[in-house]
Design an enzyme around this catalytic site. Sequence first.
Site, PDB file in Angstrom:
ATOM      1  N   CYS A 157       8.512  -7.788   0.438  1.00  0.00           N
ATOM      2  CA  CYS A 157       9.260  -8.926   0.975  1.00  0.00           C
ATOM      3  C   CYS A 157       9.808  -8.632   2.364  1.00  0.00           C
ATOM      4  CB  CYS A 157      10.424  -9.257   0.058  1.00  0.00           C
ATOM      5  SG  CYS A 157       9.913  -9.494  -1.631  1.00  0.00           S
ATOM      6  N   ASN A 179      14.767  -7.990  -1.684  1.00  0.00           N
ATOM      7  CA  ASN A 179      13.539  -7.213  -1.627  1.00  0.00           C
ATOM      8  C   ASN A 179      13.697  -6.071  -2.628  1.00  0.00           C
ATOM      9  OD1 ASN A 179      11.269  -5.751  -0.932  1.00  0.00           O
ATOM     10  ND2 ASN A 179      12.148  -4.895   0.932  1.00  0.00           N
ATOM     11  N   GLU A 190     -12.940  11.060  -1.716  1.00  0.00           N
ATOM     12  CA  GLU A 190     -12.035  10.144  -1.031  1.00  0.00           C
ATOM     13  C   GLU A 190     -11.750  10.638   0.395  1.00  0.00           C
ATOM     14  OE1 GLU A 190     -11.002   7.285  -1.243  1.00  0.00           O
ATOM     15  OE2 GLU A 190      -9.085   7.145  -0.194  1.00  0.00           O
ATOM     16  N   LYS A 217     -11.007  -5.745   5.040  1.00  0.00           N
ATOM     17  CA  LYS A 217     -10.036  -5.198   4.102  1.00  0.00           C
ATOM     18  C   LYS A 217     -10.443  -5.499   2.667  1.00  0.00           C
ATOM     19  CE  LYS A 217      -6.351  -3.232   2.616  1.00  0.00           C
ATOM     20  NZ  LYS A 217      -6.553  -1.804   2.408  1.00  0.00           N
TER      21      LYS A 217
END
Length: 617
Positions: free
Chosen positions: A2, A105, A486, A612
């Site tokens: 947030c 938040n 990775e 993305k």
Amino acid sequence: MCGIVGYVGPQTPGSRPLEVVMGGLARLEYRGYDSAGVALVTPHGLVSAKKAGKLANLVAELDREPLPAATAAIGHTRWATHGAPTDRNAHPHLSADQRVAVIHNGIIENFVQLRAELTESGVQLLSDTDTEVVAHLLARAYDGDLTTAMRTVARRLHGTFTLLAVHADAPDTVVGTRHDSPLVVGLGEGENFLGSDVAAFIAHTREAMELGQDQVVTLTPSSVEIVDFDGNPIAPKRYTVDWDASAAEKGGFRSFMDKEIHDQPHAVADTLLGRLDPAGRLVLDEIRVDEAVLRQIDKIIVVACGTAAYAGQVAKYAIEHWCRIPVEVELAHEFRYRDPIVNGKTLVVAVSQSGETMDTLMAVRHAREQGATVLAIVNTHGSTIPRESDAVLYTHAGPEVAVASTKAFLAQITAAYLLGLYLAQLRGTKFPDEIAEILDDLREIPDKIQEVLDAAGPVRHAAVEMKDVPSVLFLGRHVGFPVAMEGALKLKEIAYIHAEGFAAGELKHGPIALIEEGQPVFIIVPSPHGRDSLHSKVVSNIQEIRARGARTLVVAEEGDLDVLPFADRVFFVPRTASLLAPLLAVVPLQIFACELAAAKGLDVDQPRNLAKSVTVE
Ligand code: M6R
């Protein structure tokens, strides 16, 4: 995550409060959100407007129904955690008497108890959020002083929170507080600001103050007062922001990827948050799959792509070990084309940051058609994969902007571990004290990641030094194997360097032929305290490649002196349980890729050819 903005200015009502807050929300859009709202303090009381979706929806609403002139305002962009991203759940939330408005938040872990308490006392809650309780509690605690009310309420909250509140009776005041979630004060001339980061007010002032943990700040147009939760005054720490407005959106980091790497302690901590009951038992309420179904599962198949698939591969080791259920990890795009053996006793776990990856979505559909139970591990609320699954376990990594996934990876592993421990608890394959011990180790991981981040200087240095190498190899064994893959993926994606990850045991079966003088090789070394002499086997691998000219870059556990004679560079990470080690060992590899790409002058966040989220098959 947030975005939060607060503003208080001249006491002649005008349009500036709304303008400042809307401008701040626009600058916080990068954080990712699914609804937005504002509340204004006007001479006639509080007014608010909120809309699901993008800020443009709120702007359109404000055009349709303009709000009156005001003296103070709060604004919020919401990344849904509790409750769907709807108008009703959007912030601000108002108290029943409409005198208090609140934005938040974070996650209030004890909101269920607080809701029950309010409901019993006759308060009708209008949203599904954890936040709304705060508005009602503040209204009840208010006795002419919003700061005192905020201190009283904040002490009752568990979890993480940044809260801003305004009261209809205090047109010259905005009050804020924070616990494990950031809040920054912006200092103006005859006006003051609050923001979840300085991007919220950087267009108006660079003079700022940080708010410490468990403090309450009271802003008027001419004053900023800070106290702790007991009311003791705090001397503020003032500083001048030296970022330009665009860098501030990245929290001062050069790239979103760099920022997101540094967000990782929070990504793991937030993913663990709120998932234990007071007795320390795992409670995964989101998993609304009949316990009887989960007890009779005889196979788990993880479907995912890219980094999410590597997270699945890490989780396989842990889930099989803890639950004694066979786990297959399948690239989602391969899964449905190979006629997989799936039935009513199969649990398919779909792992995805975006929740929109088409390959993974198709695998989910196929699995359900075959009668499997599908559980999604996803970061993005309201996305398609959780909607189409039987159950969802959200990661709480916050929005991930950089194309190269970092904090989502750690959050996915964390969530998959929670799932494994939950199944072990349910099926009785681990004793409660064994589960508690693993959870204790997991809870220590955020601080340990921070230690790795704080000691990253040598990794950055090595990356700059190697910016022109044509190829880097990565070796790992056991859980270190997916970590190696990775690490290689990160380097390929953003630095455009040929990179490959191998199982260290496979070396002699082929890849060792690639080793020549100066070839950089990362080796992820297992703990010397682990089982099965894996450590000594990997140390032998280092010797074998070093003897053939490799430049060895070793990631090892703190105090592992055995690697020193064979390492050109060694990057130590803190000791943890073997199965949790990937959560630490991958961090130097992420930093290496990020730093190397930056040293090459590449666009770290938007690498060529990549999006993305991959929403086509
Ligand atoms: O949104 P998802 O987690 O489903 O995305 C899966 C992959 O596309 C993603 O992990 C990709 O590999 C990243 N660019 C890796 O950094």
